[in-house]
Design an enzyme around this catalytic site. Structure first.
Site, mmCIF file in Angstrom:
data_model
loop_
_atom_site.group_PDB
_atom_site.id
_atom_site.type_symbol
_atom_site.label_atom_id
_atom_site.label_comp_id
_atom_site.label_asym_id
_atom_site.label_seq_id
_atom_site.Cartn_x
_atom_site.Cartn_y
_atom_site.Cartn_z
ATOM 1 N N TRP A 179 -11.017 98.174 13.071
ATOM 2 C CA TRP A 179 -11.320 96.880 13.699
ATOM 3 C C TRP A 179 -12.108 96.054 12.672
ATOM 4 O O TRP A 179 -13.139 96.532 12.164
ATOM 5 C CB TRP A 179 -12.161 97.151 14.944
ATOM 6 C CG TRP A 179 -12.586 95.958 15.714
ATOM 7 C CD1 TRP A 179 -11.814 94.908 16.109
ATOM 8 C CD2 TRP A 179 -13.913 95.707 16.208
ATOM 9 N NE1 TRP A 179 -12.572 94.027 16.826
ATOM 10 C CE2 TRP A 179 -13.861 94.491 16.911
ATOM 11 C CE3 TRP A 179 -15.130 96.399 16.143
ATOM 12 C CZ2 TRP A 179 -14.981 93.940 17.522
ATOM 13 C CZ3 TRP A 179 -16.231 95.861 16.755
ATOM 14 C CH2 TRP A 179 -16.154 94.640 17.431
ATOM 15 N N ASP B 168 -17.052 105.373 18.362
ATOM 16 C CA ASP B 168 -16.838 104.077 19.014
ATOM 17 C C ASP B 168 -15.744 104.256 20.065
ATOM 18 O O ASP B 168 -14.594 104.572 19.728
ATOM 19 C CB ASP B 168 -16.419 103.033 17.964
ATOM 20 C CG ASP B 168 -16.317 101.634 18.572
ATOM 21 O OD1 ASP B 168 -16.661 101.459 19.757
ATOM 22 O OD2 ASP B 168 -15.893 100.714 17.844
ATOM 23 N N LYS C 211 -12.532 96.360 27.980
ATOM 24 C CA LYS C 211 -11.099 96.533 28.207
ATOM 25 C C LYS C 211 -10.833 97.337 29.476
ATOM 26 O O LYS C 211 -10.015 96.948 30.293
ATOM 27 C CB LYS C 211 -10.429 97.252 27.025
ATOM 28 C CG LYS C 211 -10.879 96.800 25.651
ATOM 29 C CD LYS C 211 -10.476 95.371 25.360
ATOM 30 C CE LYS C 211 -11.341 94.790 24.274
ATOM 31 N NZ LYS C 211 -10.822 94.731 22.976
HETATM 32 C C1 LMR Z 1 -9.639 93.114 19.295
HETATM 33 O O1 LMR Z 1 -9.684 93.932 18.366
HETATM 34 O O2 LMR Z 1 -8.701 92.317 19.426
HETATM 35 C C2 LMR Z 1 -10.704 93.112 20.332
HETATM 36 O O3 LMR Z 1 -11.561 94.191 20.134
HETATM 37 C C3 LMR Z 1 -11.399 91.818 20.462
HETATM 38 C C4 LMR Z 1 -12.398 91.571 19.395
HETATM 39 O O4 LMR Z 1 -13.555 91.330 19.736
HETATM 40 O O5 LMR Z 1 -12.050 91.611 18.211
#
Ligand code: LMR
Length: 397
Positions: free
Chosen positions: A132, A212, A247
């Site tokens: 991420w 996480d 989520k």
């Molecule tokens: C994502 O990866 O799309 C979500 O976790 C939203 C975000 O905050 O990035």
């Protein structure tokens, strides 16, 4: 003085929301930011949450301050789902060794985990990449060095060798950040056997484990998705678990999360918690209450809990159907390894598309996805999946 600042690029993922909104093509498809969508393309408030919010309005007597730890009823109500209830392993608190606090979303939890790790002397964090994008941004903002290793193999499975060698080579002052389930952005999770190996390697290493968990229940189910967390915590003296309800309760903008800490015994928890409280106080003082309280109202009531579990089950099975439909198109669009998507989990998958192909999908087909090739599986449904596959064929030709 502020004119010394140089402009920062907007967050690429969040910028996609605005680009998509500004596109007036009727058949546009949003596979960008990670929100769940129904078969009709909507992201409704969970029925269980609506009921919990109503109960909160009826019953809440005060909005006075709670403290940096937030709503501990919320924090504790989640624990059986994350850590299990088995008396043999000490129940949801592992014999009083786990305590938590509420945070502003999963992001707040990750940030607090990294900040307390830094306060404890951590200087480097090992993490599988891609990850991420905000993970790297948080670590950079805290001046923590990110040491990356490849998370997935080209075949679409987890690169277990890479994580094990990162853990084995880690030294005192290192942490490792692992996704508990439904890996973002690849959808590639560790198998149970791989989690067993990871837990054993962590037990033998000085590295601090940070897990996480942002998509709990969106892979195979709440119990199944918690396997890695429980296995790792069962093997260690201490660990940090960042948790998001954004989520799995659909709370997104309400920012609902928690950070849990496992210590070697109940007595060792207090100094760690006092540091977490001090860091939270200096960052956001206290987490926003409403979302966490609504989740608590769901989990404290059997009927509302069942509604939530049913809604989660619907989400999970819908995403499985989309994955199977894409995997079945593997032969139609060679080179993208769509077949692997059936064995992956959660909201996301990564397609090996070039920047040009991603731009062509957006410009010529009104299909929006992250620049990394990540797609949000939940953005696809019965009404748009054929169009998506046809567009993939067109850009891959
Ligand atoms: C994502 O990866 O799309 C979500 O976790 C939203 C975000 O905050 O990035």
């Amino acid at each position: 003085m502020l004119d010394r600042l140089t402009a920062q690029a907007p967050d690429a993922l969040l910028a996609l929301i605005k680009m998509y909104a500004a596109d007036d093509r009727a058949d546009k498809i949003d596979l960008g930011v990670g929100v769940y969508r129904t078969n009709e393309g909507a992201t409704p408030v969970f029925k269980a949450i609506k009921a919990g919010e109503q109960a909160l309005i009826d019953e809440q007597q005060s909005k006075s301050y709670l403290g940096p730890e937030g709503d501990l009823g919320f924090v504790h109500a989640l624990m059986p789902y994350i850590f299990g209830s088995d008396p043999a392993t000490g129940g949801p608190t592992m014999d009083g060794r786990i305590e938590g606090m509420q945070t502003p979303g999963g992001t707040g939890a990750v940030r607090l985990a990294a900040a307390v790790a830094k306060a404890a002397g951590v200087t480097r964090i090992h993490m599988g990449t891609p990850s991420w994008p905000n993970h790297a941004q948080i670590l950079s903002d805290l001046d923590l060095e990110l040491v990356g290793f490849g998370h997935a193999t080209p075949e679409g499975a987890a690169n277990i060798k890479a994580v094990l060698s990162a853990i084995r080579d880690a030294r005192d002052g290192d942490a490792v950040l692992l996704h508990g389930c439904c890996h973002n952005p690849t959808g590639v999770d560790y198998t149970h056997e791989e989690w067993d190996q990871i837990a054993a390697a962590l037990a033998d290493s000085p590295v601090l484990a940070i897990l996480d968990v942002a998509y709990h229940g969106l892979g195979h189910g709440l119990e199944e998705d918690a396997y890695g967390v429980r296995r790792v915590l069962g093997a260690l003296d201490e660990a940090l678990v960042a948790y998001s309800c954004d989520k799995n309760f659909g709370m997104y903008r309400d920012r609902v999360g928690a950070l849990y800490v496992l210590a070697k015994d109940a007595g060792a928890l207090d100094p760690i918690l006092s540091n977490l409280n001090a860091l939270a106080r200096a960052s956001w003082s206290m987490p926003p209450d409403h979302g966490g309280a609504a989740v608590r109202m769901v989990l404290e009531d059997e009927g509302r809990t069942q509604m939530w579990l049913d809604e989660l089950e619907d989400m999970r099975s819908r995403m499985r159907r989309v994955r199977e439909r894409l995997a079945a198109a593997d032969n139609e669009v060679p080179g993208l390894n769509l077949a692997a998507l059936a064995d992956q989990n959660g909201l996301f998958a990564m397609l090996p598309l070039s920047k040009e192909q991603i731009a062509a999908l957006r410009d010529d087909h009104a299909i929006y996805m992250a620049g990394s090739g990540r797609i949000n599986i939940a953005g696809l449904h019965a009404g748009n999946t054929d169009k998506f596959i046809a567009a993939l064929k067109a850009v891959a030709a």
